[in-house]
Design a protein around this motif. Sequence first.
Motif, short mmCIF file in Angstrom:
data_model
loop_
_atom_site.label_atom_id
_atom_site.label_comp_id
_atom_site.label_asym_id
_atom_site.label_seq_id
_atom_site.Cartn_x
_atom_site.Cartn_y
_atom_site.Cartn_z
N ALA A 35 0.70 -1.10 0.14
CA ALA A 35 -0.05 0.01 -0.05
C ALA A 35 0.98 1.31 -0.06
N PHE A 36 2.10 1.45 0.75
CA PHE A 36 2.99 2.40 0.82
C PHE A 36 3.53 2.61 -0.52
N GLU A 38 2.30 2.02 -3.54
CA GLU A 38 1.20 2.49 -4.35
C GLU A 38 0.95 4.00 -4.05
N ARG A 39 0.75 4.30 -2.84
CA ARG A 39 0.74 5.70 -2.55
C ARG A 39 1.75 6.65 -2.84
N CYS A 40 2.96 5.99 -3.09
CA CYS A 40 4.05 6.96 -3.48
C CYS A 40 4.09 6.88 -5.18
N CYS A 194 6.78 11.75 1.90
CA CYS A 194 5.83 10.31 1.29
C CYS A 194 5.80 9.44 2.68
N HIS A 197 2.62 8.23 3.98
CA HIS A 197 1.74 7.26 3.63
C HIS A 197 2.00 5.81 4.00
N TYR A 198 2.93 5.72 4.94
CA TYR A 198 3.07 4.53 5.42
C TYR A 198 2.04 4.19 6.76
N ARG A 227 -9.13 -3.75 -1.35
CA ARG A 227 -9.44 -2.32 -1.14
C ARG A 227 -10.64 -2.05 -0.21
#
Length: 248
Positions: A35-36, A38-40, A194, A197-198, A227
């Motif tokens: 997920a981290f 992807e968010r980055c 970023c 985001h974790y 999701r």
Amino acid sequence: MSAVAGQGRTGRVASGGSLIFQIGFHRCGTTALAAFFERCGLACVHYDRGRLGRRLRGNLAAGRPPLAGYERYRAFANMQYEDGADYFDGMRCFRELYAAYDARFVLNSRPLDNWLQSLAVHYARRPPALGLPCLEARFGTTDPARVADGWRALREAHHRQVRAELPRERLLVFDIESDAPERLCEFIGVPQACARHYRVENPSLNRLGHALAACLPFAVKRALPGRLKRPVKRWLGASPGQNPDRDG
């Protein structure tokens, strides 16, 4: 000197920089790392219902590039696969991945006792027909103490090999319970901002969460997309410090 050869890299994947491989065991934050990534802004594939591990195994057996079929991704998490007595630990193929690609590797870890407890809870929640044959195939037993010894030995050997064979500049050893996410940012080449985001994913459930989980058939829970499951699990999660069985 690294024992892993890095010449003759012919694998082709998405452009935009080094690939990122998560090469620690499951129940060590694989969902949180994916997920981290992807968010980055890094296209990441996580488990893919076991298809990622099966494809990696099939490609290697056929002499194809390891990631043939997953060329559009830059980050790869949870390359393990289990189906009854059949299993494959894709993260242990780090040598082949390093030889084929320009890559960086995250050896995700956590305190040993917390990891073993998380594994025990994970397999106890699975139907016996799914969980027990895999443990029997791996360790020749389903006795909890002997299974724990088997996991401990596997992890120690894998960590030792990774540390000895991958170049230091290509490897980040990351403890999901104590290390700052800024270390991940620096390693994968994204701004320090970023780090926000974790976050923890798949925490252990509170009492309401356990009650609801017990009402749902395993097949239904398995079929729900991540999701949808991830925000519900966070909402039903136990308080911090009570999450030894979290995935991360």
